[in-house]
Design an enzyme around this catalytic site. Structure first.
Site, PDB file in Angstrom:
ATOM      1  N   ASP A  21      76.791  34.741  39.159  1.00 15.57           N
ATOM      2  CA  ASP A  21      76.562  36.076  38.612  1.00 15.57           C
ATOM      3  C   ASP A  21      75.511  36.902  39.376  1.00 15.57           C
ATOM      4  OD1 ASP A  21      77.760  34.305  36.814  1.00 15.57           O
ATOM      5  OD2 ASP A  21      77.098  35.427  35.051  1.00 15.57           O
ATOM      6  N   GLU A  52      79.666  40.063  37.075  1.00 10.95           N
ATOM      7  CA  GLU A  52      79.619  40.648  35.718  1.00 10.95           C
ATOM      8  C   GLU A  52      78.296  41.323  35.370  1.00 10.95           C
ATOM      9  OE1 GLU A  52      79.483  38.566  32.130  1.00 10.95           O
ATOM     10  OE2 GLU A  52      77.700  37.473  32.728  1.00 10.95           O
ATOM     11  N   ASN A  53      77.237  41.047  36.157  1.00 10.86           N
ATOM     12  CA  ASN A  53      75.933  41.663  35.869  1.00 10.86           C
ATOM     13  C   ASN A  53      75.481  42.583  37.004  1.00 10.86           C
ATOM     14  OD1 ASN A  53      75.643  38.443  34.964  1.00 10.86           O
ATOM     15  ND2 ASN A  53      75.226  39.933  33.362  1.00 10.86           N
ATOM     16  N   ASN A  80      81.774  38.102  30.024  1.00 15.04           N
ATOM     17  CA  ASN A  80      81.618  38.786  28.738  1.00 15.04           C
ATOM     18  C   ASN A  80      81.083  40.211  28.887  1.00 15.04           C
ATOM     19  OD1 ASN A  80      79.330  37.050  29.527  1.00 15.04           O
ATOM     20  ND2 ASN A  80      78.300  37.979  27.776  1.00 15.04           N
ATOM     21  N   HIS A  81      80.473  40.553  30.035  1.00 11.92           N
ATOM     22  CA  HIS A  81      79.961  41.919  30.230  1.00 11.92           C
ATOM     23  C   HIS A  81      80.948  42.828  30.974  1.00 11.92           C
ATOM     24  CE1 HIS A  81      76.200  40.829  28.476  1.00 11.92           C
ATOM     25  NE2 HIS A  81      75.926  39.925  29.396  1.00 11.92           N
ATOM     26  N   HIS A 162      83.772  31.102  32.548  1.00 12.83           N
ATOM     27  CA  HIS A 162      82.576  31.842  32.155  1.00 12.83           C
ATOM     28  C   HIS A 162      82.281  31.521  30.700  1.00 12.83           C
ATOM     29  CE1 HIS A 162      79.744  35.057  33.112  1.00 12.83           C
ATOM     30  NE2 HIS A 162      79.862  35.409  31.844  1.00 12.83           N
ATOM     31  N   HIS A 187      77.845  32.070  33.743  1.00 11.59           N
ATOM     32  CA  HIS A 187      77.362  32.751  32.543  1.00 11.59           C
ATOM     33  C   HIS A 187      75.931  32.398  32.145  1.00 11.59           C
ATOM     34  CE1 HIS A 187      77.132  34.724  28.627  1.00 11.59           C
ATOM     35  NE2 HIS A 187      76.840  33.574  28.074  1.00 11.59           N
ATOM     36  N   HIS A 189      73.453  31.515  33.983  1.00 15.42           N
ATOM     37  CA  HIS A 189      72.511  31.948  35.027  1.00 15.42           C
ATOM     38  C   HIS A 189      71.561  30.841  35.467  1.00 15.42           C
ATOM     39  CE1 HIS A 189      72.998  36.573  34.201  1.00 15.42           C
ATOM     40  NE2 HIS A 189      74.150  35.925  34.240  1.00 15.42           N
TER      41      HIS A 189
HETATM   42 FE   FE2 Z   1      76.096  36.667  33.707  1.00 16.65          FE
HETATM   43 FE   FE2 Z   2      78.109  36.254  30.989  1.00 19.29          FE
END
Ligand code: FE2
Ligand code: FE2
Length: 270
Positions: A21, A52-53, A80-81, A162, A187, A189
């Site tokens: 990520d 995703e981030n 999820n983001h 994830h 996910h 991190h």
């Molecule tokens: Fe993430």
């Molecule tokens: Fe995530």
């Protein structure tokens, strides 16, 4: 479905660099600075990055995605983001090589599987979301079957799972052992120390970690994260800039859908 695939074990050499990520501008700069060094070191056939981030810690914009692709990344996965930035919705439908979890609802923008080819070898990439402590409209463990059918012809398959729960990731690794080249977790991190090739030939790690600031709390400025934990009150979160690292794995394979090795990559921003 095993009958419909060419036999595993046929020659199909590939090296896959998967990067965890990317968190905010600092994560993007770390990715761009580390990639040339990693290309020199590993000569990857494919580079897959979880983005995703990428946009300020939450979601990704078309500009961020264009920048990551321009650095030679083959596929971007999400999580999820995915839908935090509205401007990415049409981009997700228009671009094959950016994936959101395949087990989101079919009505949600984007898609969860793609196949790319480099140097005469093909790689199917599947993005999945766990179902424990994260929202996904459909179950990962049943949706994976239809996702794998979509990349049935690929020489290699990498699954980015994830998920929050380690149990779901470990379970998926065992479930797919011998059917895909790699199952990599994202996910949390935080990188885990369990990278290995499972007995059936699938490279597995529960979490590859993030590409972002180790000086924060999973990407957030640590004083803000701690304040929120201490006061139990809402706190505006910003991305930490402290001690950026790239975290990921390199999977090497010499035969179809079988990994030879998985190596963790933990690299400070040069
Ligand atoms: Fe993430
Ligand atoms: Fe995530």
């Amino acid at each position: 479905m095993a009958e419909s695939q060419a036999p595993a074990g046929e020659s199909a050499a590939a090296t896959i660099l998967f990067v965890g990520d990317v968190v905010g501008g600092i994560g993007r700069r770390t990715l761009l600075d580390c990639l040339p060094v990693l290309r020199e070191r590993y000569a990857p056939t494919f580079v897959v990055v979880n983005g995703e981030n990428a946009a300020g810690g939450l979601g990704i914009t078309p500009k961020n995605a264009d920048e990551i692709f321009a650095a030679g990344v083959d596929v971007i996965t999400l999580g999820n983001h995915t839908y935090h930035r509205r401007e990415i919705y049409p981009y997700l439908d228009a671009h094959d090589r950016i994936l959101r979890p395949a087990n989101f609802l079919r009505s949600q923008p984007g898609h969860g599987v793609c196949t790319v080819s480099n140097d005469g070898v093909s790689l199917g990439v599947v993005n999945l979301s766990g179902n424990v402590f994260v929202h996904a409209g459909r179950p990962a463990f049943t949706e994976i079957e239809s996702a794998l059918r979509q990349c049935e012809a690929a020489d290699h398959v990498l699954v980015d799972m994830h998920a929050e729960a380690t149990s779901e990731k470990v379970g998926l690794g065992w479930h797919l052992d011998g059917r895909v080249t790699a199952v990599v977790g994202t996910h949390t991190h935080v990188p885990t120390a369990d990278g290995r090739v499972l007995p059936g030939g699938t490279a597995y790690i529960t979490d590859v970690g993030m590409t972002g600031p180790r000086g924060g709390v999973i990407g957030v400025k640590r004083e803000q994260a701690i304040e929120s934990m201490v006061t139990q009150m809402p706190v505006r979160f910003e991305t930490s800039e402290e001690d950026p690292w790239l975290m990921g794995v390199v999977v090497t394979a010499s035969t179809r859908r079988r990994a030879d090795a998985i190596e963790q990559v933990l690299m400070p921003k040069p």
